[in-house]
Design an enzyme around this catalytic site. Structure first.
Site, mmCIF file in Angstrom:
data_model
loop_
_atom_site.group_PDB
_atom_site.id
_atom_site.type_symbol
_atom_site.label_atom_id
_atom_site.label_comp_id
_atom_site.label_asym_id
_atom_site.label_seq_id
_atom_site.Cartn_x
_atom_site.Cartn_y
_atom_site.Cartn_z
ATOM 1 N N ASN A 48 0.882 -1.172 0.000
ATOM 2 C CA ASN A 48 0.000 0.000 0.000
ATOM 3 C C ASN A 48 0.918 1.220 0.000
ATOM 4 O OD1 ASN A 48 -1.948 1.910 0.390
ATOM 5 N ND2 ASN A 48 -2.731 1.077 2.315
ATOM 6 N N ARG B 75 -2.529 -2.313 -3.349
ATOM 7 C CA ARG B 75 -3.795 -1.628 -3.085
ATOM 8 C C ARG B 75 -3.762 -0.320 -3.878
ATOM 9 N NH1 ARG B 75 -5.941 1.532 2.218
ATOM 10 N NH2 ARG B 75 -7.866 2.175 1.254
ATOM 11 N N ASN C 269 -10.099 5.821 10.318
ATOM 12 C CA ASN C 269 -9.846 7.263 10.168
ATOM 13 C C ASN C 269 -10.708 7.808 9.048
ATOM 14 O OD1 ASN C 269 -8.012 8.285 12.043
ATOM 15 N ND2 ASN C 269 -6.391 7.070 11.091
ATOM 16 N N GLU D 63 -14.426 -1.874 15.006
ATOM 17 C CA GLU D 63 -14.013 -3.120 15.676
ATOM 18 C C GLU D 63 -13.830 -2.934 17.171
ATOM 19 O OE1 GLU D 63 -10.428 -4.461 13.679
ATOM 20 O OE2 GLU D 63 -11.421 -4.320 11.733
ATOM 21 N N ASN D 64 -13.449 -1.693 17.593
ATOM 22 C CA ASN D 64 -12.994 -1.520 18.977
ATOM 23 C C ASN D 64 -13.821 -0.620 19.878
ATOM 24 O OD1 ASN D 64 -10.493 -3.060 18.590
ATOM 25 N ND2 ASN D 64 -9.954 -1.397 17.209
ATOM 26 N N HIS E 29 -13.044 1.955 0.053
ATOM 27 C CA HIS E 29 -13.004 0.867 1.039
ATOM 28 C C HIS E 29 -13.513 -0.445 0.447
ATOM 29 C CE1 HIS E 29 -13.322 4.188 4.292
ATOM 30 N NE2 HIS E 29 -12.057 3.800 4.188
ATOM 31 N N ARG F 116 -12.212 14.497 7.976
ATOM 32 C CA ARG F 116 -13.051 14.904 6.836
ATOM 33 C C ARG F 116 -14.468 15.220 7.295
ATOM 34 N NH1 ARG F 116 -11.415 9.770 3.832
ATOM 35 N NH2 ARG F 116 -9.266 10.201 3.247
ATOM 36 N N HIS G 258 -17.689 0.582 7.831
ATOM 37 C CA HIS G 258 -16.225 0.581 7.920
ATOM 38 C C HIS G 258 -15.826 1.911 8.558
ATOM 39 C CE1 HIS G 258 -12.039 -0.253 6.345
ATOM 40 N NE2 HIS G 258 -11.982 1.029 6.641
ATOM 41 N N GLY H 270 -10.890 0.292 12.623
ATOM 42 C CA GLY H 270 -10.454 0.739 13.967
ATOM 43 C C GLY H 270 -11.562 1.067 14.945
ATOM 44 N N GLU I 267 -7.815 -6.326 4.905
ATOM 45 C CA GLU I 267 -7.643 -5.948 3.503
ATOM 46 C C GLU I 267 -6.404 -6.603 2.892
ATOM 47 O OE1 GLU I 267 -8.306 -2.083 5.252
ATOM 48 O OE2 GLU I 267 -9.164 -1.406 3.364
ATOM 49 N N ASP J 273 -8.573 11.489 16.517
ATOM 50 C CA ASP J 273 -8.533 10.101 16.976
ATOM 51 C C ASP J 273 -9.706 9.841 17.917
ATOM 52 O OD1 ASP J 273 -7.731 7.767 18.683
ATOM 53 O OD2 ASP J 273 -5.938 7.895 17.428
ATOM 54 N N MET J 274 -10.537 8.860 17.562
ATOM 55 C CA MET J 274 -11.757 8.614 18.327
ATOM 56 C C MET J 274 -11.468 8.303 19.798
ATOM 57 S SD MET J 274 -14.961 8.714 18.281
ATOM 58 C CE MET J 274 -16.061 8.374 16.934
HETATM 59 P P1 ADP Z 1 -7.191 3.802 9.018
HETATM 60 O O1 ADP Z 1 -8.391 4.335 8.298
HETATM 61 O O2 ADP Z 1 -6.081 4.793 9.124
HETATM 62 O O3 ADP Z 1 -6.765 2.414 8.603
HETATM 63 P P2 ADP Z 1 -8.076 2.499 11.474
HETATM 64 O O4 ADP Z 1 -8.991 1.532 10.835
HETATM 65 O O5 ADP Z 1 -6.830 1.988 12.102
HETATM 66 O O6 ADP Z 1 -7.699 3.707 10.517
HETATM 67 O O7 ADP Z 1 -8.909 3.302 12.579
HETATM 68 C C1 ADP Z 1 -8.361 4.340 13.313
HETATM 69 C C2 ADP Z 1 -9.413 4.847 14.268
HETATM 70 O O8 ADP Z 1 -9.801 3.772 15.138
HETATM 71 C C3 ADP Z 1 -8.929 5.991 15.160
HETATM 72 O O9 ADP Z 1 -9.927 6.992 15.245
HETATM 73 C C4 ADP Z 1 -8.799 5.306 16.505
HETATM 74 O O10 ADP Z 1 -9.008 6.182 17.569
HETATM 75 C C5 ADP Z 1 -9.891 4.281 16.448
HETATM 76 N N1 ADP Z 1 -9.707 3.247 17.480
HETATM 77 C C6 ADP Z 1 -8.785 2.272 17.527
HETATM 78 N N2 ADP Z 1 -8.913 1.556 18.678
HETATM 79 C C7 ADP Z 1 -9.951 2.115 19.368
HETATM 80 C C8 ADP Z 1 -10.596 1.857 20.622
HETATM 81 N N3 ADP Z 1 -10.191 0.866 21.410
HETATM 82 N N4 ADP Z 1 -11.634 2.645 20.981
HETATM 83 C C9 ADP Z 1 -12.036 3.660 20.189
HETATM 84 N N5 ADP Z 1 -11.488 3.953 19.009
HETATM 85 C C10 ADP Z 1 -10.467 3.194 18.597
#
Ligand code: ADP
Length: 396
Positions: free
Chosen positions: A6, A89, A209, A333-334, A178, A239, A206, A330, A384, A281-282
């Site tokens: 990538n 990619r 970021n 999933e989390n 995506h 964005r 999805h 991100g 991916e 960052d979330m």
């Molecule tokens: P990218 O689009 O750069 O691949 P990711 O899929 O890694 O991004 O997602 C990044 C986002 O996921 C960030 O906003 C980050 O804060 C969020 N994130 C990752 N882990 C957690 C968590 N445990 N709780 C909340 N948000 C999370």
């Protein structure tokens, strides 16, 4: 071995897969070459152990050769020729590329033609393709495009309500992004729901970021939230997502900024960052919100409301039984809090999350809906790179 790549304008992110067992590719090596043409830093991680190198890289060709040399030095491969395939990619394939393709001169031309639609992404892909082609002339090069999965969208979902000529002359339409992640999820869903892909109706969120939602009808993309560019649709890290287009002219008049500066702000200083004034960052936004920061809380409410509204809209468009609402990437999933708020706000659909399962650890995927939920809700880890590896494998 298959290398999945990538590449950006000054970086190459990579993951190396061992394909000795072709039905189960395994990756123990990944890394990043960055600051290409500035100074150069290469990180290679082997089973979690990091190796760092600060070597000057003047261009992508330098970077590729350094990666291959270090792979050999670190005994990740015996010789560069062990890499039989390279899967790239690529962000924008326009409306010509509908599936993964072997990279030919014609495909390179297509990537080049689409630079005007993806000026930040396609150039890096092209220079890295040329660099790998020179360094590994016998390897099979395969391109997987973020846009291609969405080429099944019907006209009524990809046309904008602008003069038709903008489409016929300038290809202004919704492309969506995506796609590699959505294709992986649709593929994985066959195992999860024990159904063939063509019989699956899903709404996949999805949320990374960059973030988008995709309506998958009969296994295919039916609608998605990103558009001509990834700026459209949901609120994202930096964005804005959808806004009234007149805001651009209005802000230009008020501030004297030109439309390029304003578009840059919509891409890089809006979304979670713009509203919270804390972070894109979330994790940071949630933390500040729980500490009582009003702007952070507003960002969380806006973010979750917008995703919920699209879920309900897409359910209406699918207009059939939906097998699952899937959260991935991100945030998806989390972030349990975000999943909970989104499902609570999808009022028309009767979604009920099991709060314990929502918080529970998982490896691949987990159904987190409670028994009363009218539709299954799942968290699924996207992959991916594995998708690109498997697509590349098909050409070997
Ligand atoms: P990218 O689009 O750069 O691949 P990711 O899929 O890694 O991004 O997602 C990044 C986002 O996921 C960030 O906003 C980050 O804060 C969020 N994130 C990752 N882990 C957690 C968590 N445990 N709780 C909340 N948000 C999370």
């Amino acid at each position: 071995m298959i290398l999945v790549v990538n590449a950006g304008s000054s970086s190459i992110k990579f993951k190396l897969f061992d394909i000795s067992n072709s039905s189960n590719p395994i990756s123990k090596v990944e890394g990043l070459a960055e600051r290409i043409s500035v100074d150069g830093r290469l990180t290679i991680e082997i089973e979690g152990e990091k190796h760092e190198f600060n070597n000057q890289m003047n261009d992508h060709l330098d970077a590729v050769q350094l990666i291959l040399n270090k792979f050999t030095e670190l005994k990740v491969i015996e010789k560069p020729e062990d890499i039989k395939g390279i899967g790239f990619r690529i962000v924008h394939g326009g409306d010509k590329v509908v599936k993964p393709v072997e990279i030919t001169d014609e495909i390179k031309k297509t990537i080049e033609e689409n630079i005007r639609l993806a000026p930040l992404h396609n150039p890096g892909a092209l220079t890295s393709i040329n660099a790998f082609e020179k360094s590994l002339p016998n390897a099979k090069l395969v391109g997987c495009f973020d846009t291609s999965y969405h080429q099944t969208m019907p006209e009524v979902n990809y046309m904008y309500t602008v003069p038709y000529e903008w489409y016929s002359k300038y290809q202004v339409r919704k492309y969506g992004f995506h796609g590699i992640s959505y294709e992986y999820i649709a593929f994985k869903a066959q195992e999860i729901f024990n159904k063939k892909q063509e019989n699956l109706n899903l709404i996949v969120c999805h949320l990374g970021n960059g973030a988008s939602v995709c309506a998958i009808k009969n296994g295919k993309s039916f609608n998605t939230t990103m558009g001509l560019t990834p700026l459209a649709g949901l609120m994202m890290g930096t964005r804005s997502g959808d806004i009234d287009p007149s805001i651009i002219q209005y802000i230009s008049k008020e501030t004297g900024k030109d439309l390029f500066e304003i578009t840059d702000i919509l891409n890089k200083q809006s979304g979670l960052q713009g509203i919270s004034e804390i972070s894109s960052d979330m994790r940071d936004v949630i933390e500040q919100s729980t500490k009582g920061n009003d702007k952070a809380s507003l960002a969380v409410e806006l973010y979750t409301q917008i995703v919920a509204d699209f879920i309900v809209k897409f359910a209406n468009q699918i207009n059939d039984k939906i097998d699952g609402i899937i959260f991935t990437a991100g945030i998806g999933e989390n972030a349990a809090l975000i999943r909970e708020k989104i499902t609570q706000k999808s009022n028309l659909l009767g979604l009920v999350i099991d709060s314990q399962l929502n918080e529970e650890k998982y490896s691949d995927y987990l159904n987190i809906s409670s028994k009363e939920s009218k539709i299954s809700i799942l968290k699924v880890r996207t992959n991916e790179e594995l998708m690109i590896c498997n697509e590349t494998l098909k050409f070997l």
